[in-house]
Design a protein around this motif. Structure first.
Motif, PDB file in Angstrom:
ATOM      1  N   VAL A 147       0.853  -1.183   0.000  1.00  0.00           N
ATOM      2  CA  VAL A 147       0.000   0.000   0.000  1.00  0.00           C
ATOM      3  C   VAL A 147       0.891   1.236   0.000  1.00  0.00           C
ATOM      4  N   VAL A 148       0.559   2.188  -0.870  1.00  0.00           N
ATOM      5  CA  VAL A 148       1.313   3.437  -0.997  1.00  0.00           C
ATOM      6  C   VAL A 148       0.404   4.601  -0.626  1.00  0.00           C
ATOM      7  N   ALA A 149       0.852   5.451   0.282  1.00  0.00           N
ATOM      8  CA  ALA A 149       0.126   6.657   0.653  1.00  0.00           C
ATOM      9  C   ALA A 149       1.143   7.741   0.974  1.00  0.00           C
ATOM     10  N   HIS A 150       0.700   8.990   0.965  1.00  0.00           N
ATOM     11  CA  HIS A 150       1.630  10.065   1.311  1.00  0.00           C
ATOM     12  C   HIS A 150       1.881  10.113   2.814  1.00  0.00           C
ATOM     13  N   HIS A 151       0.821  10.111   3.604  1.00  0.00           N
ATOM     14  CA  HIS A 151       0.947  10.230   5.047  1.00  0.00           C
ATOM     15  C   HIS A 151       1.229   8.863   5.680  1.00  0.00           C
ATOM     16  N   PRO A 152       2.049   8.830   6.706  1.00  0.00           N
ATOM     17  CA  PRO A 152       2.487   7.545   7.275  1.00  0.00           C
ATOM     18  C   PRO A 152       1.448   6.888   8.171  1.00  0.00           C
ATOM     19  N   PHE A 153       1.413   5.569   8.120  1.00  0.00           N
ATOM     20  CA  PHE A 153       0.599   4.772   9.040  1.00  0.00           C
ATOM     21  C   PHE A 153       1.393   4.384  10.284  1.00  0.00           C
ATOM     22  N   ASP A 154       2.705   4.481  10.194  1.00  0.00           N
ATOM     23  CA  ASP A 154       3.559   4.171  11.330  1.00  0.00           C
ATOM     24  C   ASP A 154       4.859   4.948  11.187  1.00  0.00           C
ATOM     25  N   LEU A 155       5.475   5.256  12.330  1.00  0.00           N
ATOM     26  CA  LEU A 155       6.732   5.992  12.377  1.00  0.00           C
ATOM     27  C   LEU A 155       7.517   5.544  13.599  1.00  0.00           C
ATOM     28  N   PRO A 156       8.809   5.824  13.645  1.00  0.00           N
ATOM     29  CA  PRO A 156       9.583   5.512  14.852  1.00  0.00           C
ATOM     30  C   PRO A 156       9.068   6.283  16.070  1.00  0.00           C
ATOM     31  N   ASP A 157       9.475   5.849  17.256  1.00  0.00           N
ATOM     32  CA  ASP A 157       8.950   6.399  18.506  1.00  0.00           C
ATOM     33  C   ASP A 157       9.205   7.891  18.685  1.00  0.00           C
ATOM     34  N   HIS A 158      10.292   8.422  18.109  1.00  0.00           N
ATOM     35  CA  HIS A 158      10.606   9.820  18.361  1.00  0.00           C
ATOM     36  C   HIS A 158       9.703  10.793  17.594  1.00  0.00           C
ATOM     37  N   PHE A 159       8.856  10.278  16.716  1.00  0.00           N
ATOM     38  CA  PHE A 159       7.837  11.120  16.098  1.00  0.00           C
ATOM     39  C   PHE A 159       6.582  11.119  16.964  1.00  0.00           C
ATOM     40  N   GLU A 160       5.746  12.131  16.788  1.00  0.00           N
ATOM     41  CA  GLU A 160       4.538  12.243  17.587  1.00  0.00           C
ATOM     42  C   GLU A 160       3.382  11.477  16.947  1.00  0.00           C
ATOM     43  N   GLU A 161       2.427  11.089  17.786  1.00  0.00           N
ATOM     44  CA  GLU A 161       1.256  10.360  17.311  1.00  0.00           C
ATOM     45  C   GLU A 161       0.496  11.154  16.251  1.00  0.00           C
ATOM     46  N   ARG A 162       0.480  12.479  16.381  1.00  0.00           N
ATOM     47  CA  ARG A 162      -0.258  13.313  15.444  1.00  0.00           C
ATOM     48  C   ARG A 162       0.372  13.341  14.052  1.00  0.00           C
ATOM     49  N   ASP A 163       1.606  12.848  13.927  1.00  0.00           N
ATOM     50  CA  ASP A 163       2.245  12.782  12.619  1.00  0.00           C
ATOM     51  C   ASP A 163       1.686  11.651  11.758  1.00  0.00           C
ATOM     52  N   LEU A 164       0.964  10.726  12.383  1.00  0.00           N
ATOM     53  CA  LEU A 164       0.381   9.611  11.641  1.00  0.00           C
ATOM     54  C   LEU A 164      -0.885  10.062  10.920  1.00  0.00           C
ATOM     55  N   VAL A 165      -1.230   9.343   9.869  1.00  0.00           N
ATOM     56  CA  VAL A 165      -2.469   9.620   9.161  1.00  0.00           C
ATOM     57  C   VAL A 165      -3.648   9.386  10.105  1.00  0.00           C
ATOM     58  N   ASN A 166      -4.677  10.203   9.972  1.00  0.00           N
ATOM     59  CA  ASN A 166      -5.867  10.024  10.797  1.00  0.00           C
ATOM     60  C   ASN A 166      -6.523   8.682  10.500  1.00  0.00           C
ATOM     61  N   ARG A 167      -6.974   8.003  11.552  1.00  0.00           N
ATOM     62  CA  ARG A 167      -7.576   6.667  11.478  1.00  0.00           C
ATOM     63  C   ARG A 167      -6.544   5.585  11.173  1.00  0.00           C
ATOM     64  N   ALA A 168      -5.307   5.822  11.542  1.00  0.00           N
ATOM     65  CA  ALA A 168      -4.270   4.825  11.291  1.00  0.00           C
ATOM     66  C   ALA A 168      -4.564   3.484  11.964  1.00  0.00           C
ATOM     67  N   PRO A 169      -4.985   3.431  13.226  1.00  0.00           N
ATOM     68  CA  PRO A 169      -5.276   2.130  13.834  1.00  0.00           C
ATOM     69  C   PRO A 169      -6.363   1.356  13.091  1.00  0.00           C
ATOM     70  N   ARG A 170      -7.429   2.065  12.668  1.00  0.00           N
ATOM     71  CA  ARG A 170      -8.488   1.388  11.906  1.00  0.00           C
ATOM     72  C   ARG A 170      -7.932   0.859  10.580  1.00  0.00           C
ATOM     73  N   ALA A 171      -7.085   1.656   9.945  1.00  0.00           N
ATOM     74  CA  ALA A 171      -6.478   1.212   8.686  1.00  0.00           C
ATOM     75  C   ALA A 171      -5.610  -0.019   8.912  1.00  0.00           C
ATOM     76  N   MET A 172      -4.845  -0.020   9.998  1.00  0.00           N
ATOM     77  CA  MET A 172      -3.975  -1.171  10.259  1.00  0.00           C
ATOM     78  C   MET A 172      -4.791  -2.435  10.488  1.00  0.00           C
ATOM     79  N   GLN A 173      -5.940  -2.297  11.145  1.00  0.00           N
ATOM     80  CA  GLN A 173      -6.792  -3.461  11.323  1.00  0.00           C
ATOM     81  C   GLN A 173      -7.265  -3.999   9.976  1.00  0.00           C
ATOM     82  N   ALA A 174      -7.670  -3.094   9.084  1.00  0.00           N
ATOM     83  CA  ALA A 174      -8.099  -3.513   7.749  1.00  0.00           C
ATOM     84  C   ALA A 174      -6.946  -4.141   6.979  1.00  0.00           C
ATOM     85  N   PHE A 175      -5.757  -3.566   7.088  1.00  0.00           N
ATOM     86  CA  PHE A 175      -4.603  -4.096   6.373  1.00  0.00           C
ATOM     87  C   PHE A 175      -4.243  -5.495   6.873  1.00  0.00           C
ATOM     88  N   SER A 176      -4.385  -5.703   8.176  1.00  0.00           N
ATOM     89  CA  SER A 176      -4.089  -7.037   8.719  1.00  0.00           C
ATOM     90  C   SER A 176      -5.056  -8.069   8.168  1.00  0.00           C
TER      91      SER A 176
END
Length: 278
Positions: A147-176
């Motif tokens: 899957v290719v998107a501009h905004h990240p679904f995951d990042l290293p710990d030193h980035f903030e949660e708000r840097d992730l795409v909105n609804r990232a957890p829901r997306a990860m569930q669908a991707f799984s």
């Protein structure tokens, strides 16, 4: 094996033109099976910037999977931002906001996360997640799903949660649920390759997340211009990161990461191999 070149955050309008020819030459030498561009083709979504981006993309090999970024929506023109947010992108780049490439070894699906109502953040909708499900529904289990998107679904710990795409957890569930193996993105102008296992505690599932830096922009944010090359096999992926050598004026291999798959879990095989010369 399939080879993918991963470019991101080109930002035509704020491009270092000295990088364009060396980048093109190296990509031609790599000869990828697919060229992926994960958004922000322009700096301010102006016609001349899209024209320049389109002209450069036309010199690069295909097939190409391209998705828009937040900078590809007009910032100051309120009418265009909210009424015709991606009109110029669709006119000059592609009118397909959900591009897809599938062959016998890989399935690459693009998702548009750029939105008018926010300046820089992104969002993924339920309808988009359902579209990903449909596109991957008939793909054989031994095909690597990307899957290719501009905004990240995951990042290293030193980035903030708000840097992730909105609804990232829901997306990860669908991707799984549909077995997505690799998540490719940009936006942060920071290179990264890792497993989603640290952030998302999901039973028997961990995808490989690959972030690209900015390939050509002068807005480096402390990192040299860079791009990724993925060498994808059914059970392993190698990721080469190429960085701009400011002394010798060419892109050079900086490091390589290797990931292995066991079931639906991707794990790092090493900590990266530094290339000689940088």
């Amino acid at each position: 094996m399939r080879t993918l070149v991963h470019l991101s955050d080109l930002h035509f309008g704020r491009v270092d033109h000295a990088l364009l020819a060396p980048l093109r030459t190296l990509i031609e030498r790599i000869d990828p099976d697919v060229l992926v561009v994960s958004g922000d083709l322009t700096q301010r979504a102006k016609p001349e910037q899209f024209e320049e981006a389109r002209a450069y993309l036309d010199t690069l090999p295909g097939p190409q999977i391209i998705v828009p970024g937040n900078h590809d929506i007009s910032l100051y023109n309120v009418f265009r931002r909210f009424v015709k947010p991606l009109d110029r992108y669709k006119r000059y780049i592609t009118d397909d906001l959900d591009p897809c490439y599938i062959d016998g070894e890989i399935a690459v699906v693009g998702v548009n996360t750029a939105r008018s109502f926010t300046i820089k953040d992104g969002k993924v909708s339920r309808d988009q997640l359902e579209a990903v499900r449909r596109q991957l529904a008939g793909v054989p289990s031994d095909v690597t799903r990307i899957v290719v998107a501009h905004h990240p679904f995951d990042l290293p710990d030193h980035f903030e949660e708000r840097d992730l795409v909105n609804r990232a957890p829901r997306a990860m569930q669908a991707f799984s649920e549909c077995g997505v193996d690799i998540l490719m993105g940009g936006h942060m102008h920071a290179s990264h390759a890792g497993s989603t296992a640290a952030r998302y505690q999901m039973s028997e599932y961990a995808a490989l997340v690959v972030q690209a830096g900015t390939a050509t922009s002068t807005r480096g944010r402390g990192e040299v211009n860079s791009f990724n090359v993925l060498r994808v096999e059914s059970q392993q992926v190698e990721i080469d990161r190429y960085g701009w050598d400011v002394v010798h004026k060419h892109f050079e291999l900086v490091d390589t990461d290797k990931f292995l798959r066991s079931g639906n879990v991707w794990t790092p095989h090493n900590d990266g191999l530094m290339a000689a010369g940088l």
